[in-house]
Design an enzyme around this catalytic site. Structure first.
Site, PDB file in Angstrom:
ATOM      1  N   LYS A  95       0.881  -1.175   0.000  1.00  0.00           N
ATOM      2  CA  LYS A  95       0.000   0.000   0.000  1.00  0.00           C
ATOM      3  C   LYS A  95       0.914   1.219   0.000  1.00  0.00           C
ATOM      4  CE  LYS A  95      -4.454   1.148   0.538  1.00  0.00           C
ATOM      5  NZ  LYS A  95      -5.648   0.470   0.027  1.00  0.00           N
ATOM      6  N   GLY A 197     -20.350   6.555  -1.850  1.00  0.00           N
ATOM      7  CA  GLY A 197     -19.384   7.006  -2.857  1.00  0.00           C
ATOM      8  C   GLY A 197     -19.322   5.969  -3.967  1.00  0.00           C
TER       9      GLY A 197
END
Ligand code: NAD
Length: 370
Positions: A95, A197
């Site tokens: 990440k 979203g």
């Protein structure tokens, strides 16, 4: 600032700090494990300082923000290792975080500068989209490196992962509802969706089609309007969504939403949503939820649909939509196994999933060495 001693550091292979004075880039790339394949995970672009704005002096606030970023990237990258291993992907876990407000500093130049850092890792880490980054920003990074996935254009491009993530959340909810409520479909099952979203909106669409009763919230009015345009949804204040009297709570905003302040108010008997790191402290809240009779579907299993979609792009392979969908649908079976083990062993679902993931990673690492 502690890295090796951070409570999120757990056998990470490599952590790289990146800076570019010209563009204001401050970023961290964490490669947790490459045992199952190249480390893959999104770029999170987040204003970590915002939570500490009221602190004085400002350099203390800045240090706190950087600590938060380190904690985030370490925990998120480990989560990616577990997620990819449990989804049976040929991908390890990584990440990256870029520190700052993407609306203020997220220029194409900054993304290209970050792309150059990703490139230096020579394929150890493949980046994708995450909170705060957009396909256009990914494309800018991709001008400096080929180790970017989830792109809209290109021979192997897989596009926006969000619909696949939402499908995975939907099948996870179905699996958890079947296990806990004994219902094989979602008709009249009441689901409260926190955050509509990219993922939340597609999820609402699936839920309405399945005949579920849907309650939503968001902090952005236009996102609420988009959800209302899909059908009959009830809207509540963001502060009360976790306390809605419903069957399923689906956190699809940001992490940390399951904590000592919210858990006592939760009335749902199932929690299954897309947000990463929903438990403020794993090992504490998943046990708390279990004791309260709430079935928690571990977040990194539930939200694996996106990375499942991206896997082929990393490996430069072509797959059909049907092949990708079949893999996403398997998330439901994996969850059912974990729910049954949790019942049998009287232990939280999160702990069981972590152990299964760690076993897979250890076996792959041992096979690689041999
Ligand atoms: P997004 O930013 O598009 O959506 C998040 C939504 O939550 C936004 O509409 C935002 O306004 C809303 N929100 C933020 N804070 C809120 C609050 N306090 N209360 C209510 N609403 C709030 O992000 P997304 O891509 O939909 O991802 C959602 C979550 O799922 C994130 O945690 C992300 O890390 C995780 N996730 C996403 C994907 C993917 O494919 N997009 C894959 C895996 C995991």
């Amino acid at each position: 600032m502690p890295v090796f001693d951070s409570r999120s550091f757990k056998d990470h292979e490599q952590v790289v700090f990146c800076a570019d004075a010209e563009t204001g880039l401050k970023a961290i790339i964490a490669v947790h494990s490459t045992a199952c394949g190249p480390a893959a995970g999104g770029i999170r672009f987040w204003d970590y300082a915002a939570a500490h704005k009221t602190m004085a002096p400002s350099d203390v606030a800045e240090t706190r923000a950087e600590q938060d970023a380190v904690y985030d990237v370490l925990r998120l990258s480990r989560g990616m290792s577990y997620k990819n291993a449990m989804a049976g992907l040929r991908l390890g876990g990584g990440k990256s975080v870029i520190i700052g407000n993407p609306k203020k500093i997220g220029t194409p130049d900054l993304m290209r500068a970050f792309g150059r850092y990703i490139d230096r890792l020579s394929g150890t880490y493949y980046a994708a989209e995450d909170v705060g980054t957009s396909p256009a920003m990914l494309a800018a990074a991709g001008e400096a490196t080929s180790f970017v996935s989830g792109l809209d254009d290109g021979e192997f491009a897989t596009g926006d992962p969000s619909p696949h993530t939402a499908l995975g959340v939907f099948v996870s909810i179905k699996s958890a509802v079947a296990h806990r409520l004994g219902k094989q479909d979602l008709s009249d099952v009441h689901v409260a969706v926190q955050g509509v979203g990219h993922v939340g909106l597609y999820l609402v669409e699936h839920l309405l089609k399945a005949g579920a009763k849907v309650t939503i919230t968001d902090i952005v009015a236009s996102n609420i309007e988009a959800a209302q345009a899909l059908g009959d949804v009830t809207v509540v204040d963001p502060k009360t969504i976790h306390a809605v009297d419903c069957d399923v709570f689906a956190p699809c905003a940001l992490g940390g939403g399951l904590n000592p302040h919210t858990i006592p108010d939760i009335k749902a008997s199932v929690i299954a949503g897309a947000a990463n790191n929903q438990l403020e402290h794993e090992g504490v809240q998943d046990e708390d939820l279990r004791k309260r009779g709430i079935l928690y579907a571990p977040d990194y299993l539930v939200n694996a649909g996106g990375i499942i979609s991206v896997e082929a792009e990393v490996h430069r392979e072509k797959v059909t939509d049907a092949e990708r969908e079949a893999k996403v649908l398997r998330i439901g079976d994996t969850l059912t196994k974990i729910f049954k083990s949790s019942d049998r062993e009287g232990r939280p679902t999160g702990a069981i999933a972590n152990e299964m993931a760690e076993d897979i990673i250890a076996a792959k690492a041992a096979a690689k060495k041999a």
